[in-house]
Design a protein around this motif. Structure first.
Motif, PDB file in Angstrom:
ATOM      1  N   THR A 194     -63.150  28.583   8.769  1.00 43.53           N
ATOM      2  CA  THR A 194     -62.355  29.694   9.301  1.00 43.53           C
ATOM      3  C   THR A 194     -61.695  30.489   8.171  1.00 43.53           C
ATOM      4  OG1 THR A 194     -60.545  28.125   9.660  1.00 43.53           O
ATOM      5  CG2 THR A 194     -61.878  28.699  11.575  1.00 43.53           C
ATOM      6  N   ASN A 237     -63.170  16.565  12.253  1.00 41.09           N
ATOM      7  CA  ASN A 237     -63.040  16.665  13.724  1.00 41.09           C
ATOM      8  C   ASN A 237     -63.542  15.382  14.379  1.00 41.09           C
ATOM      9  OD1 ASN A 237     -63.030  19.300  12.577  1.00 41.09           O
ATOM     10  ND2 ASN A 237     -63.453  20.191  14.579  1.00 41.09           N
ATOM     11  N   TYR A 280     -56.996  29.096  15.369  1.00 41.20           N
ATOM     12  CA  TYR A 280     -57.447  29.263  16.752  1.00 41.20           C
ATOM     13  C   TYR A 280     -56.292  29.236  17.753  1.00 41.20           C
ATOM     14  CZ  TYR A 280     -62.193  27.962  15.058  1.00 41.20           C
ATOM     15  OH  TYR A 280     -63.401  27.885  14.406  1.00 41.20           O
ATOM     16  N   GLU A 287     -70.301  25.297  12.656  1.00 41.10           N
ATOM     17  CA  GLU A 287     -70.422  24.529  13.905  1.00 41.10           C
ATOM     18  C   GLU A 287     -71.368  25.233  14.883  1.00 41.10           C
ATOM     19  OE1 GLU A 287     -66.557  23.762  15.579  1.00 41.10           O
ATOM     20  OE2 GLU A 287     -65.874  22.807  13.747  1.00 41.10           O
ATOM     21  N   ASP A 335     -56.832  26.641   7.823  1.00 42.93           N
ATOM     22  CA  ASP A 335     -57.970  25.880   8.332  1.00 42.93           C
ATOM     23  C   ASP A 335     -57.645  24.388   8.205  1.00 42.93           C
ATOM     24  OD1 ASP A 335     -58.469  25.065   5.699  1.00 42.93           O
ATOM     25  OD2 ASP A 335     -60.345  26.144   5.497  1.00 42.93           O
ATOM     26  N   SER A 336     -58.595  23.543   8.565  1.00 38.52           N
ATOM     27  CA  SER A 336     -58.310  22.101   8.594  1.00 38.52           C
ATOM     28  C   SER A 336     -57.923  21.550   7.220  1.00 38.52           C
ATOM     29  CB  SER A 336     -59.538  21.333   9.093  1.00 38.52           C
ATOM     30  OG  SER A 336     -59.936  21.813  10.333  1.00 38.52           O
ATOM     31  N   HIS A 396     -53.177  26.192  13.422  1.00 39.80           N
ATOM     32  CA  HIS A 396     -54.569  26.527  13.103  1.00 39.80           C
ATOM     33  C   HIS A 396     -54.847  27.968  13.526  1.00 39.80           C
ATOM     34  CE1 HIS A 396     -59.021  26.438  13.403  1.00 39.80           C
ATOM     35  NE2 HIS A 396     -58.889  25.689  12.323  1.00 39.80           N
ATOM     36  N   HIS A 418     -69.220  30.385  11.948  1.00 37.56           N
ATOM     37  CA  HIS A 418     -68.755  29.049  11.549  1.00 37.56           C
ATOM     38  C   HIS A 418     -69.960  28.112  11.572  1.00 37.56           C
ATOM     39  CE1 HIS A 418     -66.399  25.358  11.428  1.00 37.56           C
ATOM     40  NE2 HIS A 418     -65.367  26.098  11.062  1.00 37.56           N
ATOM     41  N   SER A 448     -65.076  21.871   6.975  1.00 33.28           N
ATOM     42  CA  SER A 448     -66.114  22.875   6.766  1.00 33.28           C
ATOM     43  C   SER A 448     -65.901  23.630   5.457  1.00 33.28           C
ATOM     44  CB  SER A 448     -66.182  23.843   7.949  1.00 33.28           C
ATOM     45  OG  SER A 448     -64.910  24.345   8.217  1.00 33.28           O
TER      46      SER A 448
END
Ligand code: 13P
Ligand code: SF4
Length: 331
Positions: A224, A123, A35, A209, A49-50, A33, A207, A138
């Protein structure tokens, strides 16, 4: 579940060379990822990203998936590719959004609202996914939500900020589970306003979130990969990034002439916005998990089957290409 690899590592070992050797020897793919620490992103076969990572995990031919991210992401890989060995450098790499939605409490909430369709942000735990109709990330949440008839009542879990962002954007009421991300919650509006005053031409990229107070200052709010895409395509030379600062690594690599400033937390710097769960994975743990093929994701088969359904639904309902399917498409 094997929680920990106790082995110590010879300090003279060339970890990068060993990771590459083991990856070939074990027919493994390393997914990371945005991050993750820079050195992990640099050695990964794919960074995303996810949604990108879920797709890669579902499509790979490798026998082993080494997931450099947090546990729910590695679980998604196992749910979609149950025949593969899925390992995570540190099994303690959780997520505050997952923690904020205990499956037993969520089940009661769902049962108390039987006329609602359940949309859950990716998540969350596999057990919460198993109670869900459609998973979203997202980068596809808005696209998927637009496909659901207006009159359909919706529960959105676990992130109240992403849920609120979608509700405002699509003017659609949803019953929101009150979970939050401890990392994105820490950005300070007051400090952001000061930073904007210092760099008046710098767009703010956030983001979803993040709380509404931060998003209202954003020139772009999205996943992201969409933040990365916007940052690279923007003509601005200086940009303010309101998400976990790990993503700035890809921005600096692709656009070294630009300046990317992490949005500040309450203390005026952005160190507090490093995700403590993502930071548990290290190059050394990545080496150990490839060497030992553990800690390994192991899911109860009934939960896995129940969680696969809303994940497959998500893949079916997603746009065919994400905002940045592959870094090479945008760099
Ligand atoms: P993305 O899907 O946008 O990469 O988000 C994952 C995440 O955990 C953000 O905190
Ligand atoms: Fe979870 Fe927040 Fe970390 Fe993303 S940044 S993995 S939502 S705790």
């Amino acid at each position: 579940m094997n929680l920990m690899s106790n082995s110590t590592v010879d300090p003279t070992l060339d970890l990068i060379a060993e990771i590459k050797r083991l990856r070939d020897e074990k027919n493994a793919v390393i997914l990371a990822h945005y991050y993750q620490a820079a050195e992990i992103q640099d050695i990964a076969d794919f960074v995303g990203d996810s949604l990108d990572l879920s797709r890669r995990a579902a499509e790979t031919d490798a026998e082993v998936i080494v997931f450099c991210g947090v546990r729910f992401m590695a679980e998604v890989a196992k749910i979609l590719s149950p025949e593969k060995t899925v390992v995570l450098p540190d099994m303690a790499a959780g997520c505050s959004l997952e923690d904020s939605c205990p499956p037993d409490e969520f089940e009661k909430f769902v049962k108390a609202n039987p006329d609602h369709m359940v949309l859950s942000y990716i998540n969350c735990s596999a057990a919460v996914k198993a109670l869900t109709d459609i998973i979203v990330t997202s980068s596809n949440a808005e696209y998927i939500l637009r496909q659901i008839p207006e009159e359909q009542k919706i529960i959105f879990a676990p992130d109240r900020h992403l849920g609120g962002f979608l509700s405002r954007k699509l003017d659609r009421d949803m019953l929101l589970w009150q979970g939050t991300c401890i990392v994105h919650e820490l950005f300070s509006e007051k400090e952001l306003i000061k930073l904007k005053a210092k760099y008046p031409n710098a767009p703010v990229l956030a983001h979803p979130e993040c709380p509404e107070a931060i998003i209202q200052h954003a020139d772009h709010a999205g996943s992201t990969s969409s933040i990365l895409k916007f940052a690279l395509e923007s003509e601005a030379e200086t940009l303010i990034i309101a998400t976990e600062p790990g993503i700035i690594h890809q921005m600096e690599k692709a656009a070294p002439h630009k300046t990317f400033i992490g949005a500040p937390g309450a203390d005026g710097n952005c160190n507090c916005n490093t995700c403590p769960y993502m930071a548990l994975n290290t190059l050394q743990k990545l080496y150990l998990c490839l060497r030992d093929l553990g800690p390994e994701i192991d899911l109860d088969e009934d939960t896995r089957i129940a969680a696969e359904k809303p994940l497959r639904k998500m893949l079916e309902m997603s746009p065919t290409t994400g905002p940045a399917k592959d870094l090479s498409e945008i760099t």
